[in-house]
Design a protein around this motif. Structure first.
Motif, short mmCIF file in Angstrom:
data_model
loop_
_atom_site.label_atom_id
_atom_site.label_comp_id
_atom_site.label_asym_id
_atom_site.label_seq_id
_atom_site.Cartn_x
_atom_site.Cartn_y
_atom_site.Cartn_z
N PRO A 14 0.81 -1.23 0.00
CA PRO A 14 0.00 0.00 0.00
C PRO A 14 0.85 1.28 0.00
O PRO A 14 0.54 2.23 -0.73
CB PRO A 14 -0.83 -0.12 1.28
N LYS A 15 1.93 1.29 0.77
CA LYS A 15 2.80 2.47 0.80
C LYS A 15 3.52 2.65 -0.52
O LYS A 15 3.67 3.77 -1.02
CB LYS A 15 3.83 2.35 1.92
N LEU A 16 3.97 1.55 -1.09
CA LEU A 16 4.67 1.62 -2.38
C LEU A 16 3.73 2.12 -3.47
O LEU A 16 4.11 2.94 -4.31
CB LEU A 16 5.25 0.25 -2.75
N ARG A 17 2.49 1.66 -3.42
CA ARG A 17 1.50 2.09 -4.42
C ARG A 17 1.20 3.58 -4.27
O ARG A 17 1.08 4.30 -5.25
CB ARG A 17 0.23 1.26 -4.26
N ARG A 18 1.08 4.04 -3.03
CA ARG A 18 0.81 5.46 -2.79
C ARG A 18 1.96 6.32 -3.32
O ARG A 18 1.75 7.33 -3.97
CB ARG A 18 0.57 5.69 -1.29
N PHE A 19 3.19 5.90 -3.04
CA PHE A 19 4.36 6.62 -3.52
C PHE A 19 4.40 6.62 -5.05
O PHE A 19 4.61 7.66 -5.68
CB PHE A 19 5.63 6.00 -2.94
N ALA A 20 4.17 5.47 -5.65
CA ALA A 20 4.19 5.35 -7.10
C ALA A 20 3.08 6.19 -7.74
O ALA A 20 3.27 6.78 -8.81
CB ALA A 20 4.07 3.89 -7.53
N THR A 21 1.93 6.26 -7.09
CA THR A 21 0.83 7.08 -7.61
C THR A 21 1.22 8.54 -7.63
O THR A 21 0.93 9.27 -8.57
CB THR A 21 -0.45 6.88 -6.76
N GLY A 22 1.93 8.97 -6.59
CA GLY A 22 2.41 10.35 -6.57
C GLY A 22 3.40 10.64 -7.67
O GLY A 22 3.46 11.75 -8.20
N LEU A 23 4.18 9.66 -8.04
CA LEU A 23 5.16 9.84 -9.12
C LEU A 23 4.51 9.81 -10.50
O LEU A 23 4.79 10.65 -11.35
CB LEU A 23 6.25 8.76 -9.07
N THR A 24 3.64 8.82 -10.72
CA THR A 24 3.10 8.60 -12.05
C THR A 24 1.88 9.44 -12.37
O THR A 24 1.64 9.76 -13.52
CB THR A 24 2.71 7.12 -12.26
N VAL A 109 -1.31 21.16 -7.86
CA VAL A 109 -0.06 21.87 -7.55
C VAL A 109 1.11 20.89 -7.54
O VAL A 109 2.20 21.22 -8.02
CB VAL A 109 -0.18 22.61 -6.20
N LEU A 110 0.90 19.69 -7.03
CA LEU A 110 1.99 18.71 -7.00
C LEU A 110 2.53 18.41 -8.39
O LEU A 110 3.74 18.24 -8.57
CB LEU A 110 1.53 17.41 -6.34
N LYS A 111 1.66 18.39 -9.38
CA LYS A 111 2.15 18.08 -10.72
C LYS A 111 2.96 19.23 -11.31
O LYS A 111 3.69 19.03 -12.27
CB LYS A 111 1.01 17.66 -11.64
N LEU A 112 2.87 20.42 -10.72
CA LEU A 112 3.66 21.56 -11.18
C LEU A 112 5.09 21.53 -10.64
O LEU A 112 5.96 22.20 -11.19
CB LEU A 112 2.99 22.87 -10.74
N MET A 121 8.93 15.77 -1.46
CA MET A 121 7.67 16.16 -0.81
C MET A 121 6.83 14.92 -0.50
O MET A 121 6.27 14.80 0.59
CB MET A 121 6.89 17.12 -1.70
N LEU A 122 6.75 13.99 -1.43
CA LEU A 122 5.97 12.77 -1.20
C LEU A 122 6.55 11.94 -0.07
O LEU A 122 5.83 11.44 0.79
CB LEU A 122 5.90 11.92 -2.48
N LEU A 123 7.87 11.77 -0.06
CA LEU A 123 8.49 10.94 0.98
C LEU A 123 8.37 11.56 2.36
O LEU A 123 8.13 10.85 3.34
CB LEU A 123 9.96 10.69 0.64
N ILE A 124 8.50 12.88 2.45
CA ILE A 124 8.47 13.52 3.77
C ILE A 124 7.03 13.84 4.20
O ILE A 124 6.61 13.46 5.29
CB ILE A 124 9.36 14.78 3.78
N GLU A 127 4.61 10.22 3.16
CA GLU A 127 5.08 8.98 3.79
C GLU A 127 5.60 9.20 5.21
O GLU A 127 5.82 8.24 5.93
CB GLU A 127 6.15 8.32 2.94
N GLY A 128 5.82 10.44 5.61
CA GLY A 128 6.24 10.72 6.98
C GLY A 128 7.70 10.39 7.27
O GLY A 128 8.06 10.15 8.42
N ARG A 129 8.53 10.37 6.25
CA ARG A 129 9.95 10.07 6.44
C ARG A 129 10.67 11.29 6.99
O ARG A 129 10.29 12.42 6.75
CB ARG A 129 10.60 9.66 5.11
N SER A 130 11.76 11.05 7.70
CA SER A 130 12.57 12.15 8.22
C SER A 130 13.52 12.63 7.13
O SER A 130 13.74 11.95 6.12
CB SER A 130 13.39 11.68 9.43
N TYR A 131 14.10 13.81 7.34
CA TYR A 131 15.07 14.34 6.38
C TYR A 131 16.22 13.34 6.21
O TYR A 131 16.67 13.10 5.10
CB TYR A 131 15.67 15.66 6.86
N GLN A 132 16.69 12.78 7.31
CA GLN A 132 17.83 11.87 7.25
C GLN A 132 17.47 10.60 6.48
O GLN A 132 18.26 10.11 5.68
CB GLN A 132 18.32 11.51 8.65
#
Length: 178
Positions: A14-24, A109-112, A121-124, A127-132
């Protein structure tokens, strides 16, 4: 792939699909991207180091697979249809229409955003990832991650007409500074 890793990979879908949706920009392409990335991970499982984060490894595979596809297609634009974003509307909510409107505006706006900003932006923020974590995943200096995120947030705020200036209201983006 060991049973434990296979189970972990399935739980990440599910997380991978959400990330991929944001990219594609759409679910069909996202599903294809996730499938290709999982196949690549299975073929190259010997490169994954036990004890490291499988999710970070998979995000990186998805991103590089996406970049490779884009290079092959020589396409400069990626569309993000509002229908491609997973349904988050609560029909019982009094603000469902307003929330859907904001989701549609944010999707546009994300597509711009340039891809390198959108990925961060998608990862942080999503997905809630930290900068590191993002720095490690994308093999970028932490300062580069922070500056790209700043520029992405500034652009989103400007496009949405936010009254908060850049750097303010970062709690709205799920910032994790650890």
């Amino acid at each position: 792939m060991s049973e434990d890793i296979s189970e972990q990979l399935v739980s990440l879908l599910p997380k991978l699909r959400r990330f991929a949706t944001g990219l594609t920009g759409n679910l069909s392409d996202a599903d294809d991207l996730v499938q290709q990335s999982c196949e690549k991970a299975l073929r190259k499982q010997h490169q994954w180091q036990p004890g490291t984060r499988l999710d970070s490894w998979m995000y990186r595979i998805i991103q590089t697979t996406w970049i490779d596809q884009k290079r092959r297609q020589r396409s400069d634009t990626v569309s993000l249809d509002a229908e491609a974003v997973p349904e988050t509307r609560d029909p019982r909510s009094e603000k469902a229409a307003e929330n859907q409107n904001m989701l549609d505006r944010v999707s546009q706006v994300l597509k711009l955003l340039p891809e390198e900003q959108r990925v961060i932006m998608l990862l942080i923020a999503v997905e809630g990832r930290s900068y590191q974590e993002v720095s490690d995943m994308l093999e970028l200096p932490k300062g580069t991650v922070m500056s790209r995120l700043y520029r992405a947030r500034s652009r989103v705020q400007a496009e949405l007409g936010s009254s908060d200036g850049p750097g303010q209201g970062s709690e709205h983006y799920g910032e994790k500074t650890q």
